[in-house]
Motif scaffolding. Structure first.
Motif, PDB file in Angstrom:
ATOM      1  N   PRO A   1       0.940  -1.315  -0.181  1.00 23.60           N
ATOM      2  CA  PRO A   1       0.020   0.056  -0.004  1.00 23.60           C
ATOM      3  C   PRO A   1       0.559   0.794   0.472  1.00 23.60           C
ATOM      4  O   PRO A   1       0.425   1.900  -0.923  1.00 23.60           O
ATOM      5  CB  PRO A   1      -0.975  -0.452   1.319  1.00 23.60           C
ATOM      6  N   GLN A   2       1.896   0.987   0.865  1.00 24.58           N
ATOM      7  CA  GLN A   2       2.898   2.358   0.596  1.00 24.58           C
ATOM      8  C   GLN A   2       3.290   2.772  -0.639  1.00 24.58           C
ATOM      9  O   GLN A   2       2.969   3.694  -0.555  1.00 24.58           O
ATOM     10  CB  GLN A   2       3.548   2.606   2.230  1.00 24.58           C
ATOM     11  N   PHE A   3       3.188   1.839  -1.497  1.00 25.41           N
ATOM     12  CA  PHE A   3       4.262   2.014  -2.895  1.00 25.41           C
ATOM     13  C   PHE A   3       3.083   2.776  -3.802  1.00 25.41           C
ATOM     14  O   PHE A   3       3.408   3.735  -4.836  1.00 25.41           O
ATOM     15  CB  PHE A   3       5.073   1.179  -2.800  1.00 25.41           C
ATOM     16  N   GLN A   4       1.813   2.219  -3.621  1.00 19.63           N
ATOM     17  CA  GLN A   4       0.950   2.361  -4.391  1.00 19.63           C
ATOM     18  C   GLN A   4       0.446   3.883  -3.642  1.00 19.63           C
ATOM     19  O   GLN A   4       0.367   4.491  -4.878  1.00 19.63           O
ATOM     20  CB  GLN A   4      -0.339   1.077  -4.272  1.00 19.63           C
TER      21      GLN A   4
ATOM     22  N   ALA B   1       2.168   6.530  -2.980  1.00 18.21           N
ATOM     23  CA  ALA B   1       2.870   7.619  -2.901  1.00 18.21           C
ATOM     24  C   ALA B   1       2.841   7.897  -4.493  1.00 18.21           C
ATOM     25  O   ALA B   1       3.659   9.022  -5.058  1.00 18.21           O
ATOM     26  CB  ALA B   1       4.568   6.902  -2.861  1.00 18.21           C
ATOM     27  N   LEU B   2       2.483   7.083  -5.268  1.00 17.27           N
ATOM     28  CA  LEU B   2       2.392   6.973  -6.612  1.00 17.27           C
ATOM     29  C   LEU B   2       0.716   7.755  -7.049  1.00 17.27           C
ATOM     30  O   LEU B   2       0.912   8.020  -8.554  1.00 17.27           O
ATOM     31  CB  LEU B   2       2.571   5.940  -7.448  1.00 17.27           C
ATOM     32  N   GLY B   3      -0.266   8.146  -5.836  1.00 18.06           N
ATOM     33  CA  GLY B   3      -1.152   7.692  -6.432  1.00 18.06           C
ATOM     34  C   GLY B   3      -2.304   7.330  -6.442  1.00 18.06           C
ATOM     35  O   GLY B   3      -3.654   7.453  -7.086  1.00 18.06           O
ATOM     36  N   PHE B   4      -1.708   5.784  -5.800  1.00 19.86           N
ATOM     37  CA  PHE B   4      -2.816   4.849  -6.423  1.00 19.86           C
ATOM     38  C   PHE B   4      -3.734   4.534  -5.294  1.00 19.86           C
ATOM     39  O   PHE B   4      -2.898   4.190  -4.324  1.00 19.86           O
ATOM     40  CB  PHE B   4      -2.097   3.672  -6.764  1.00 19.86           C
ATOM     41  N   PRO B   5      -5.074   3.733  -4.869  1.00 18.84           N
ATOM     42  CA  PRO B   5      -5.214   2.942  -4.348  1.00 18.84           C
ATOM     43  C   PRO B   5      -4.264   2.004  -3.212  1.00 18.84           C
ATOM     44  O   PRO B   5      -3.651   1.647  -3.920  1.00 18.84           O
ATOM     45  CB  PRO B   5      -6.440   2.829  -4.544  1.00 18.84           C
ATOM     46  N   GLY B   6      -4.249   2.501  -2.085  1.00 19.41           N
ATOM     47  CA  GLY B   6      -2.829   1.103  -1.799  1.00 19.41           C
ATOM     48  C   GLY B   6      -3.682  -0.762  -2.294  1.00 19.41           C
ATOM     49  O   GLY B   6      -2.745  -1.418  -1.755  1.00 19.41           O
ATOM     50  N   GLU B   7      -4.650  -1.391  -1.693  1.00 18.50           N
ATOM     51  CA  GLU B   7      -4.987  -2.025  -1.929  1.00 18.50           C
ATOM     52  C   GLU B   7      -6.501  -2.190  -2.645  1.00 18.50           C
ATOM     53  O   GLU B   7      -7.084  -1.590  -2.990  1.00 18.50           O
ATOM     54  CB  GLU B   7      -5.061  -2.968  -0.478  1.00 18.50           C
ATOM     55  N   LEU B   8      -6.652  -3.718  -3.180  1.00 18.16           N
ATOM     56  CA  LEU B   8      -7.875  -3.449  -4.618  1.00 18.16           C
ATOM     57  C   LEU B   8      -8.641  -2.489  -3.934  1.00 18.16           C
ATOM     58  O   LEU B   8     -10.010  -3.237  -2.518  1.00 18.16           O
ATOM     59  CB  LEU B   8      -7.842  -5.156  -4.341  1.00 18.16           C
ATOM     60  N   VAL B   9      -9.708  -2.261  -4.516  1.00 15.65           N
ATOM     61  CA  VAL B   9     -10.692  -1.237  -3.973  1.00 15.65           C
ATOM     62  C   VAL B   9     -11.865  -2.372  -4.212  1.00 15.65           C
ATOM     63  O   VAL B   9     -12.084  -2.882  -4.853  1.00 15.65           O
ATOM     64  CB  VAL B   9     -10.920  -0.274  -4.569  1.00 15.65           C
ATOM     65  N   ASP B  10     -13.473  -2.021  -3.329  1.00 11.74           N
ATOM     66  CA  ASP B  10     -14.375  -2.617  -3.213  1.00 11.74           C
ATOM     67  C   ASP B  10     -14.590  -2.489  -4.445  1.00 11.74           C
ATOM     68  O   ASP B  10     -14.960  -4.040  -5.142  1.00 11.74           O
ATOM     69  CB  ASP B  10     -15.439  -2.105  -1.833  1.00 11.74           C
ATOM     70  N   ASN B  11     -15.560  -1.741  -4.850  1.00 13.47           N
ATOM     71  CA  ASN B  11     -16.104  -1.396  -6.290  1.00 13.47           C
ATOM     72  C   ASN B  11     -15.189  -1.816  -7.658  1.00 13.47           C
ATOM     73  O   ASN B  11     -14.951  -1.078  -8.644  1.00 13.47           O
ATOM     74  CB  ASN B  11     -17.312  -0.320  -6.212  1.00 13.47           C
TER      75      ASN B  11
ATOM     76  N   ALA C   1      -4.124  -2.111 -19.218  1.00 18.08           N
ATOM     77  CA  ALA C   1      -4.266  -2.955 -18.601  1.00 18.08           C
ATOM     78  C   ALA C   1      -3.549  -3.020 -17.273  1.00 18.08           C
ATOM     79  O   ALA C   1      -4.146  -2.823 -15.622  1.00 18.08           O
ATOM     80  CB  ALA C   1      -3.941  -4.186 -19.113  1.00 18.08           C
ATOM     81  N   ARG C   2      -1.700  -2.441 -16.970  1.00 16.92           N
ATOM     82  CA  ARG C   2      -1.349  -2.556 -15.878  1.00 16.92           C
ATOM     83  C   ARG C   2      -1.863  -0.397 -14.920  1.00 16.92           C
ATOM     84  O   ARG C   2      -1.770  -1.199 -14.344  1.00 16.92           O
ATOM     85  CB  ARG C   2       0.184  -1.670 -15.518  1.00 16.92           C
ATOM     86  N   GLU C   3      -2.638   0.515 -16.184  1.00 15.57           N
ATOM     87  CA  GLU C   3      -2.618   1.448 -15.127  1.00 15.57           C
ATOM     88  C   GLU C   3      -3.729   0.874 -14.857  1.00 15.57           C
ATOM     89  O   GLU C   3      -4.247   1.905 -13.779  1.00 15.57           O
ATOM     90  CB  GLU C   3      -2.862   2.571 -16.361  1.00 15.57           C
ATOM     91  N   ILE C   4      -4.665   0.059 -15.317  1.00 15.56           N
ATOM     92  CA  ILE C   4      -6.128  -0.062 -14.903  1.00 15.56           C
ATOM     93  C   ILE C   4      -6.080  -0.471 -13.735  1.00 15.56           C
ATOM     94  O   ILE C   4      -6.301  -0.406 -12.675  1.00 15.56           O
ATOM     95  CB  ILE C   4      -6.873  -1.011 -15.893  1.00 15.56           C
ATOM     96  N   MET C   5      -4.959  -1.742 -13.350  1.00 16.40           N
ATOM     97  CA  MET C   5      -4.993  -2.810 -12.074  1.00 16.40           C
ATOM     98  C   MET C   5      -4.185  -1.782 -11.182  1.00 16.40           C
ATOM     99  O   MET C   5      -4.498  -1.978 -10.218  1.00 16.40           O
ATOM    100  CB  MET C   5      -3.610  -3.395 -12.686  1.00 16.40           C
TER     101      MET C   5
ATOM    102  N   GLY D   1      -1.259  -2.853  -8.097  1.00 19.68           N
ATOM    103  CA  GLY D   1       0.106  -2.958  -8.787  1.00 19.68           C
ATOM    104  C   GLY D   1       0.765  -3.563  -8.126  1.00 19.68           C
ATOM    105  O   GLY D   1       1.000  -4.658  -7.904  1.00 19.68           O
ATOM    106  N   GLN D   2       2.442  -3.289  -9.114  1.00 24.42           N
ATOM    107  CA  GLN D   2       3.150  -4.081  -9.891  1.00 24.42           C
ATOM    108  C   GLN D   2       4.391  -4.139  -8.605  1.00 24.42           C
ATOM    109  O   GLN D   2       5.028  -2.588  -8.451  1.00 24.42           O
ATOM    110  CB  GLN D   2       3.893  -4.943 -11.122  1.00 24.42           C
ATOM    111  N   LYS D   3       4.901  -4.989  -7.663  1.00 22.99           N
ATOM    112  CA  LYS D   3       5.995  -4.184  -6.814  1.00 22.99           C
ATOM    113  C   LYS D   3       6.981  -3.479  -7.365  1.00 22.99           C
ATOM    114  O   LYS D   3       7.894  -2.173  -6.929  1.00 22.99           O
ATOM    115  CB  LYS D   3       6.262  -5.172  -5.827  1.00 22.99           C
ATOM    116  N   TYR D   4       7.719  -4.033  -8.490  1.00 27.06           N
ATOM    117  CA  TYR D   4       8.903  -3.748  -8.751  1.00 27.06           C
ATOM    118  C   TYR D   4       9.596  -2.599  -8.867  1.00 27.06           C
ATOM    119  O   TYR D   4       9.515  -1.792  -9.140  1.00 27.06           O
ATOM    120  CB  TYR D   4       9.240  -4.849  -9.730  1.00 27.06           C
ATOM    121  N   CYS D   5       8.083  -2.533 -10.013  1.00 27.54           N
ATOM    122  CA  CYS D   5       8.118  -0.669 -10.871  1.00 27.54           C
ATOM    123  C   CYS D   5       7.666  -0.054  -9.663  1.00 27.54           C
ATOM    124  O   CYS D   5       8.653   1.547 -10.563  1.00 27.54           O
ATOM    125  CB  CYS D   5       6.671  -0.937 -11.857  1.00 27.54           C
ATOM    126  N   ASN D   6       6.631   0.009  -9.374  1.00 27.91           N
ATOM    127  CA  ASN D   6       5.937   1.103  -8.238  1.00 27.91           C
ATOM    128  C   ASN D   6       7.258   1.609  -7.195  1.00 27.91           C
ATOM    129  O   ASN D   6       7.848   2.516  -7.021  1.00 27.91           O
ATOM    130  CB  ASN D   6       4.871   0.693  -7.460  1.00 27.91           C
TER     131      ASN D   6
END
Lengths: 512, 242
Positions: A35-38, A40-50, A168-172, A178-183
């Motif tokens: 979550p912290q790396f997500q 930091a890039l402006g993405f939600p930390g984990e899978l959102v509900d909807n 697809a990666r941006e949607i995810m 997100g993918q750990k390595y890239c983010n």
């Protein structure tokens, strides 16, 4: 660990198109970003509900912003031209690694929710509901695409799977997967300035060490300047060049070329990374943030030119996108392209006869050249189409006597990816990396067996790291991979080097 | 005025409307959507005229497909070339006085139907026999080929086996252009042919046949390779600079 035991694929004398083996790579997934790396890039930390709804919203957003995505989702006729073109399919036999099948993982959802045929006749057109299984497939297989664009060369409509896998990666990312390595890397490059997280003191220390090493070796005080205001050239290079082998030998090569050219140059501790992982996750905003660092460094240091070091996807972002993302660069010297590739820089000097080489320094090697995918199919060098093929080869031929190309079907625009690009150069994807390298290794083996080739040169940091790792799996030496500017470095005669006589004189003195 | 004529008149008006409106909407969507980054697949032309040449090669010779797979190229090209000649030949049904070249190509157009059918059968065979192509095929991919084959074969039947009254057919279509309904012959092959053609027109804008306009809007093919010389900024990306 999700790293399974696996067999290294065989190398054949002639390339074979494998029979389909469904699902054999479904288990291959990179680690998920914390979550912290997500965040930091402006993405939600984990899978959102909807997440289903959010994913479709993001798809619509991207379709509205990228013509490529909209046209590529609509235009495929399933002709099959791309099916045998992806190195990951050839190396793994998994049908979902055929470019069209990979695209269809996203296309089937687009069809189901956003087209007439898919809404009312889903079975007929292969449309599918967005379920957890589909999301899992996205996570597996969109992280088995190195965005190398080989499929786009052969598609009659130019459909580029890289565009689809980026989307697809941006949607995810936008739904929290997100993918750990890239983010993590984007986070480091965005705060510290490079992918490795090397702060200014570490860089300065490394460069000082290199200066000493080169002076010891050549007797010439070749400088490796950092943060030098007023220098003419800002060099931006992949951070692997600061320490990894053979990358660092390339960096020494650039420094010697600059030294010999007599230009003032510098690197920046603020923008100490050429690679831009923002592209790998399809994020324009993240790619822009990282590009703006280069602009700021150029302005702060007051340079007149920007030169990029050897790196494939980095050169794509630099050549094709930098002017868009961080331009205009009207504060730089208009007599030079912005940015310029180090190969263009060296090639110009060779053309003008300003560099002297002793080719025999490289006589212990017979070389071939690996066209890095994103240099070959997503960028250019010089002013003519195809300069990205000719210029590096011209440099290699200028600095060594023994050069052989791999078979024509596997070089230039048809080149095979090394198997580790596009954000996949991580240990958790080792099986994929080894298998994906199979087509490249096969072509390399051809010239090793037939022409006595001993080494392969490349101009991409990822290719160099990936080759170092995978060459041994196929029975080659990990040091077979060399940097183009390493070859330049070996052969370059520094005009202010102490002559042999002086050397002998010093030796005699010390003996006496 | 027979019920048959009225039915087919309505069918063709509806099919034409759906085809045109559907295509215009899609083309407008493609044209309106920005391409924020330069992504030509390189080596790419560095000038506009070079891009035009690249597109002409793609559209006329299927250059990329030729590089990819010779069999698909052969069948695909045969089909499209045959289709083109056959379509041009059909212009005579929509002109009171035909252009001289439309008269000239009649015999070629007739036999081009064989090329078209051979191409389609070849593509169908690939879909069945090549495991990779079978894997990626949906029912609609087979049906689309069958539809085109049925249109071709029903047309060829009228040309080579059981002639229909083409003077009446021509009068019917010229009538439609003037918004009057002329009688249509009731031959089975003709009615099958026309029904399937109308069906093809209706599904065109909602199917993979969108590759026809799509190829012209593909950024990897239609962009000039000049990102260093010219700054390329999409409107939504320009917003980020504010």
């Amino acid at each position: 660990m999700n790293v399974a035991d696996f067999d290294t694929p065989e190398l054949h004398e002639y390339p074979l198109i494998p029979k389909l083996k469904e699902g054999v790579m479904a288990h291959s997934k990179p680690y998920v970003a914390k979550p912290q790396f997500q965040e930091a890039l402006g993405f939600p930390g984990e899978l959102v509900d909807n997440w289903e709804e959010k994913a479709l919203e993001k798809l619509d957003d991207l379709r509205g912003r990228y013509r490529s995505l909209q046209v590529y989702l609509d235009s495929c006729v399933k002709c099959g031209a791309c099916t045998d073109k992806c190195h990951y399919y050839l190396g793994t036999s998994d049908p979902k690694n055929m470019p069209v099948a990979r695209q269809d993982l996203l296309r089937q959802v687009y069809r189901r929710y956003r087209t007439f045929a898919g809404k009312y006749f889903p079975k007929l057109v292969g449309a599918k509901d967005l379920t957890r299984d589909v999301l899992d497939d996205w996570y597996s297989y969109f992280h088995q695409c190195s965005q190398c664009r080989r499929c786009s060369v052969y598609c009659p409509y130019g459909i580029d799977t890289a565009e689809i896998s980026m989307a697809a990666r941006e949607i995810m990312d936008s739904i929290g997967v997100g993918q750990k390595y890239c983010n993590e890397i984007i986070g480091k490059a965005g705060t510290i300035g490079n992918n490795l997280g090397l702060p200014e003191p570490a860089l300065a220390d490394t460069l000082e060490g290199l200066e000493e090493e080169v002076e010891e070796d050549t007797g010439v005080p070749v400088k490796f300047p950092l943060d030098q205001k007023g220098a003419e050239i800002l060099l931006v290079t992949p951070s692997a060049d600061f320490f990894a082998e053979p990358h660092v030998d390339g960096l020494i090569g650039y420094a010697k070329v600059f030294h010999e050219a007599g230009v003032s140059w510098t690197m920046s501790s603020y923008a100490s990374e050429a690679a831009n992982f923002g592209m790998f996750i399809g994020s324009y905003e993240n790619m822009r943030d990282l590009s703006m660092r280069v602009r700021k460094a150029a302005l702060d240091l007051g340079v007149k030119r920007i030169v990029f070091g050897e790196c494939g996807h980095a050169w794509r972002v630099a050549y094709s996108f930098l002017n868009t993302l961080a331009g205009p660069f009207d504060f730089l010297d208009p007599n030079y392209p912005v940015p310029q590739h180090i190969c263009e820089f060296t090639y110009d000097l060779i053309q003008k006869n300003k560099l002297k080489f002793d080719k025999s320094e490289n006589d212990h090697m017979t070389l071939t050249f690996h066209d890095s995918c994103n240099v070959a199919r997503a960028s250019r060098m010089g002013d003519k189409p195809g300069g990205q093929f000719d210029i590096p080869r011209a440099i290699i031929r200028a600095v060594c006597n023994n050069y052989v190309d791999m078979p024509a079907d596997y070089i230039k625009e048809a080149t095979f990816c090394c198997g580790g690009g596009g954000g996949l150069l991580t240990d958790d994807l080792m099986e994929l990396r080894v298998k994906g390298a199979q087509p490249r290794m096969e072509a390399y083996k051809r010239v090793v067996d037939d022409n006595g080739v001993t080494n392969v040169a490349a101009i991409c940091a990822i290719c160099k790291s990936q080759f170092t790792k995978v060459l041994p799996y196929y029975g080659f030496g990990m040091t077979d991979i060399v940097s183009v500017h390493q070859l330049v470095s070996e052969a370059l005669i520094l005009s202010d080097a102490p002559s042999d006589e002086e050397d002998e004189a010093t030796e005699t003195e010390s003996e006496a | 005025m027979s019920a048959l004529s009225v039915t087919y008149a309505i069918l063709f008006y509806a099919a034409t409307l759906l085809l045109v409106v559907g295509l215009v909407r899609k083309i407008a969507l493609y044209a309106r959507t920005p391409a924020p980054l330069k992504i030509p697949t390189t080596p790419a032309p560095v000038s506009r005229s070079g891009v035009v040449m690249r597109m002409v090669h793609e559209v006329v010779l299927f250059t990329s497909l030729f590089k990819a797979t010779k069999w698909t190229w052969l069948f695909g090209w045969l089909f499209h070339l045959g289709l083109l000649l056959v379509l041009l030949r059909h212009l005579r049904y929509f002109q009171a006085d035909t252009w001289f070249w439309v008269d000239l190509i009649q015999p070629f157009g007739k036999y081009a139907s064989f090329a078209m059918i051979i191409g389609l059968l070849g593509l169908f065979a690939r879909r069945i026999f090549v495991d990779r192509v079978r894997y990626i095929s949906s029912p609609s991919d087979y049906l689309m080929l069958l539809l085109l084959i049925a249109i071709g074969v029903s047309g060829m039947m009228m040309t080579f086996v059981a002639h229909t009254d083409i003077v009446m057919v021509k009068a019917f279509f010229l009538g439609l252009l003037r918004f009057t309904i002329e009688p249509l012959p009731g031959d089975a092959f003709l009615l099958v042919h026309l029904t399937l053609v109308a069906l093809l027109m209706i599904i065109f804008p909602i199917s993979k046949l969108l590759h026809a306009p799509g190829v012209f809007f593909s950024p990897s093919r239609n962009q000039v390779d000049n990102p260093r010389e010219k700054r390329h900024l999409a409107p939504w990306a320009a917003e980020l600079e504010k």
